[in-house]
Design an enzyme around this catalytic site. Structure first.
Site, PDB file in Angstrom:
ATOM      1  N   ASP A   1      -3.892   2.222  -9.905  1.00 49.15           N
ATOM      2  CA  ASP A   1      -3.457   1.998  -8.219  1.00 49.15           C
ATOM      3  C   ASP A   1      -3.784   0.184  -8.249  1.00 49.15           C
ATOM      4  O   ASP A   1      -4.214  -0.155  -9.016  1.00 49.15           O
ATOM      5  CB  ASP A   1      -4.651   3.214  -7.454  1.00 49.15           C
ATOM      6  CG  ASP A   1      -3.272   3.523  -6.468  1.00 49.15           C
ATOM      7  OD1 ASP A   1      -2.906   2.696  -5.451  1.00 49.15           O
ATOM      8  OD2 ASP A   1      -3.528   4.550  -5.719  1.00 49.15           O
TER       9      ASP A   1
ATOM     10  N   HIS B   1       2.468   1.322  -6.546  1.00 46.99           N
ATOM     11  CA  HIS B   1       0.577   1.116  -6.216  1.00 46.99           C
ATOM     12  C   HIS B   1       0.644  -0.265  -7.746  1.00 46.99           C
ATOM     13  O   HIS B   1      -0.256   0.806  -8.274  1.00 46.99           O
ATOM     14  CB  HIS B   1       0.679   2.715  -6.398  1.00 46.99           C
ATOM     15  CG  HIS B   1       0.609   3.169  -4.893  1.00 46.99           C
ATOM     16  ND1 HIS B   1       0.030   2.417  -3.851  1.00 46.99           N
ATOM     17  CD2 HIS B   1       0.886   4.032  -4.670  1.00 46.99           C
ATOM     18  CE1 HIS B   1       0.241   3.358  -2.877  1.00 46.99           C
ATOM     19  NE2 HIS B   1       0.989   4.010  -3.513  1.00 46.99           N
TER      20      HIS B   1
ATOM     21  N   GLU C   1       5.129   6.508  -2.957  1.00 48.05           N
ATOM     22  CA  GLU C   1       5.194   4.750  -2.044  1.00 48.05           C
ATOM     23  C   GLU C   1       5.898   3.588  -2.961  1.00 48.05           C
ATOM     24  O   GLU C   1       4.998   2.922  -3.007  1.00 48.05           O
ATOM     25  CB  GLU C   1       3.410   4.726  -1.684  1.00 48.05           C
ATOM     26  CG  GLU C   1       3.439   6.358  -0.860  1.00 48.05           C
ATOM     27  CD  GLU C   1       2.126   6.304  -0.179  1.00 48.05           C
ATOM     28  OE1 GLU C   1       1.112   6.814   1.151  1.00 48.05           O
ATOM     29  OE2 GLU C   1       1.321   5.754  -0.767  1.00 48.05           O
TER      30      GLU C   1
HETATM   31  C1  ACM Z   1      -0.408  10.029  -1.600  1.00 49.92           C
HETATM   32  O1  ACM Z   1      -1.393  10.350  -0.968  1.00 49.92           O
HETATM   33  N1  ACM Z   1       0.527   8.323  -1.802  1.00 49.92           N
HETATM   34  C2  ACM Z   1      -0.042  11.006  -2.745  1.00 49.92           C
END
Ligand code: ACM
Ligand code: ZN
Length: 799
Positions: free
Chosen positions: A196, A267, A330
């Site tokens: 991440d 991410h 995201e």
């Molecule tokens: C997430 O909680 N961004 C998958």
């Protein structure tokens, strides 16, 4: 008083009316079918066993090996030995199930006069043994088991738990412990979130920068996001490939498949920190220190695919399971919109927009992995711009993504934030350690139905199951993970295993009362008891003239018909010398306001008691209405983000901390000195000041070497008093000089007191000094002590 009494009687009647609890074996998740039959089986001191099949033998030998290591086995089970016997005469017999049509994980376990017989395939035998382990651990009393017949099998094939090790790195022994807990609860998927923005956690041989740079961040955010505060402490870690192999083998023996997650295209900040050329801009990056979503993501140019394919090649060879999670959530399109390479791809591949570019990106990865025999799963954003062929979807933004994917005949794992996010608060946020937000208590998880409304039976068959997600922004170590994951994991385990018609809240919570102490005492898992414990709250009354006492718990609020809740109040003498006095008991529905001045002493003892489903729990609190209560307090430096106590003035709320430690009763500092200033609001004649300190040296928590009290009427001119080392009971024994250390002191709470004569003050400063953290068995290597403080009791002279 009569009305109050009537009320209490009514409550009690309600609880009786609700009927007796079902008699059943306390197994979580609840078996699909369980019958108790008349009779009971005597457990011999030596259990003989027999299994023909090699997998059944191995499963059982693993069971025995684990059994030997478990502490706190109940009474008669402690000394039980296991020895191999004959097919005919053994007490515990294993057989392979003949029926080929039985669902995966099916087992049958019968206990009768001939002993215990388990009939199952792989992995059913393993699940039978998890049930047997829980049955054994529950038989503290006597040496008999009731006769029973269990026929059991899972409702869903994906019974998952996730763990984010990027936001906070978790060591290998804990990863194994977590997987063991999944397996104990018959869960079979461990979704390991390995990359991440805030850290890359797996060794990739071809890209050493991922280990050297991406695995570290310079500091971490603390407090809520909008506070934008950082701790100044570097954080990092990664798993070597040999550690990964070790964990994969460990999980395999426990019938758990590991689904590794490598996030793309978003991410990606940690990866870009080491390989900035993989971004759209090519500028320089650092591993992220704050949480959230970042505009800089992987570009869609060719070198990015080379990199990700190399990474995924190593990942695919490490993890033997079918699925690889590729993230997909995201991903802002800010950079892609202005990036020449990305825009060229949109043109060259006839894509409509950046959403389709992401879909094209994921599609390429999907094809690459398919050629290696792997399937991809991604967060529900991978639906946007078109879902890649054969991709499975993990529905996290509610259920709509899952519904859409199931209608398109794609496999779905349900993990909506509403029920499956275990980083959300599970009890009153004002009395909890900081969490990311939300509210998802254990009963809410238990009520979750993974098959969403609006799907046909055929479409529903694409719902593989559900998964609990543990994002660790606010979980700093494995204990935090345990307290957030449990008991919610237990509830979810039952959601994904037990047939929906067999799910029953009252049964579940009554089994939990036996199960949670097992988690804590046998498996050393610090399950949060917050839902069950009564919470006694003292807060200023609405008109600010008194303290309002209220008592309740998550459980009593949820199951009023199954719980009684009362609290007793007893005045204490103001010198706090004794707790003897007459108690008055009220139902929790009646709040008490203690006014000041009062006819009784301004100190009270409050004991809240709940009894839910035949299990009484109580919590008691001393509330001292001293003159500093709810006054303004400031601290320099500010308290640690990890121990904030309650948001509103833990040190001046009248509530006196007790042991064992409840974090919400403390403020803490990882410092050598702290200064606390109280503004009493008006000048008064001072009688005493008495701050509370925790000593827990094994955990690096020390009482002060000295305390300086300063008082003032104008906050400019102060007069100074000091309590030195020898006046604090704990530090009576000075370090032995020969080896520079002294024996560790028992965990305790100390409350030095400074009395005043002829002193008037409005401002009170308490300066705490703690120089040394040296002790023979102080665990943390960090030599800066923790200072834990509770109530600063301030008394003025009675007029
Ligand atoms: C997430 O909680 N961004 C998958
Ligand atoms: Zn680009």
């Amino acid at each position: 008083m009569r009305i109050k009494f009537l009320f209490l009687v009514l409550l009690l009647c309600q609880s009786v009316q609700a009927g007796a609890l079902p008699k059943e074996l306390k197994i979580i998740p609840r078996p699909a079918e369980l019958k108790l039959t008349p009779g009971s089986l005597f457990l011999p001191g030596t259990i003989t066993w027999f299994a023909d099949d090699s997998i059944q033998q191995l499963d059982f030998l693993n069971f025995v090996n684990e059994w030997k290591t478990l502490p706190s086995k109940p009474g008669s089970m402690e000394g039980i030995a296991f020895t191999k016997g004959t097919r005919k005469r053994s007490f515990l017999r294993f057989e392979l199930a003949k029926n080929q049509k039985l669902s995966e994980g099916y087992y049958e376990m019968v206990c009768d006069s001939s002993g215990i017989k388990i009939c199952a395939n792989n992995p059913g035998t393993f699940y039978a043994l998890q049930s047997l382990l829980q049955i054994f651990l529950n038989h503290a009393q006597g040496q008999t088991l009731p006769y029973f017949v269990i026929r059991d099998f899972p409702r869903f094939s994906w019974r998952g738990m996730h763990l984010d090790v990027s936001r906070h790195f978790m060591p290998i022994p804990f990863i194994k412990k977590y997987i063991r807990q999944l397996a104990l609860h018959k869960m079979n998927v461990f979704h390991w979130h390995l990359s991440d923005d805030q850290g890359w956690r797996i060794e990739i041989k071809k890209y050493p920068g991922l280990q050297n740079i991406s695995s570290m961040r310079k500091e971490s955010m603390f407090g809520h996001y909008n506070e934008q505060k950082f701790d100044g402490v570097s954080h990092g870690g990664f798993y070597t490939q040999s550690e990964i192999r070790e964990v994969v083998a460990y999980a395999k023996a426990l019938k758990v498949e590991i689904v590794p997650e490598i996030e793309m295209p978003g991410h990606a900040m940690a990866a870009l920190a080491a390989y900035p050329e993989l971004s759209c801009t090519g500028s320089s990056f650092s591993t992220a220190t704050s949480w959230g979503v970042f505009d800089d993501v992987f570009c869609t140019k060719e070198p990015v695919f080379n990199f990700l394919q190399d990474v995924l090649t190593e990942i695919a060879s490490l993890f033997p399971g079918t699925y690889i999670h590729i993230g997909g959530d995201e991903c802002p399109k800010t950079r892609w919109k202005v990036c020449p390479s990305c825009q060229e791809n949109i043109r060259n591949f006839n894509l409509k927009d950046e959403a389709q570019l992401q879909s094209w990106f994921i599609g390429r990865i999907e094809k690459f992995l398919a050629a290696k025999g792997k399937k991809i799963i991604g967060w529900d954003e991978i639906l946007e711009g078109g879902l890649a062929e054969n991709a499975a979807v993990m529905s996290w933004r509610g259920t709509s993504g899952g519904i859409a994917a199931a209608k398109m005949k794609h496999p779905v794992v349900m993990s909506p934030g509403s029920h499956c996010y275990f980083d959300h608060y599970q009890s009153d946020p004002s009395r909890s350690k900081i969490a990311i937000g939300g509210y998802n208590p254990v009963n809410h998880v238990y009520a979750y139905e993974p098959v969403p409304d609006g799907l046909s039976a055929e479409e529903s068959s694409y719902i593989l199951g559900a998964q609990g997600n543990v994002w660790t922004e606010y979980m700093y170590d494995f204990r935090d993970v345990e307290r957030m994951a449990f008991p919610r994991l237990c509830a979810l385990a039952e959601v994904v295993w037990t047939p929906s018609l067999r799910r029953d809240s009252v049964s579940f919570f009554s089994r939990m009362f036996a199960h949670e102490p097992q988690l804590i005492n046998v498996f050393d898992v610090q399950s949060s008891l917050s839902a069950f414990s009564p919470v006694v709250k003292a807060s200023p009354s609405a008109d600010s003239t008194g303290i309002e006492i209220s008592v309740g718990s998550v459980m009593t609020d949820l199951f009023p018909d199954w719980c009684t809740c009362t609290y007793s109040v007893m005045p204490l003498d103001p010198e706090e010398k004794s707790r003897s006095g007459s108690m008055v008991t009220y139902p929790c529905s009646l709040k008490t306001i203690i006014h000041k001045p009062v006819s009784v002493a301004p100190c009270i003892y409050v004991k809240g008691s709940t009894d839910c489903m035949e299990t009484p729990v109580s919590e008691d609190v001393d509330v001292h209405f001293h003159d500093g209560c709810f006054r303004k307090l400031s601290a320099v430096p500010p308290k640690s983000p990890y121990f904030q106590g309650r948001k509103n003035n833990t040190l001046l709320d009248g509530e006196i901390a007790v042991l064992p430690r409840r974090d919400y009763q403390w403020n803490a500092w990882n410092q050598h000195q702290v200064a606390l200033t109280v503004d009493m609001g008006k000048t008064d004649s001072l009688f005493s000041i008495s701050p509370g300190f925790l000593s827990d040296e094994k955990n690096g928590i020390f009482t002060p070497d000295s305390i300086i009290f300063k008082i003032s009427t104008d906050s400019i001119n102060f007069s100074v008093r000091k309590i030195a080392y020898n006046d604090i009971p704990l530090r009576l024994k000075k370090p032995k000089k020969n080896n520079g250390s002294r024996p560790a002191v028992k965990t305790n709470i100390y409350r030095p007191i400074m009395k005043f004569e002829n002193s008037i003050a409005r401002f009170v400063v308490v300066e705490v000094y703690c120089n040394s953290a040296n002790s023979t068995n102080s665990e943390p290597s960090n030599s800066i002590p923790w200072i834990f403080m509770d109530e600063i009791k301030i008394k003025t002279k009675r007029k």
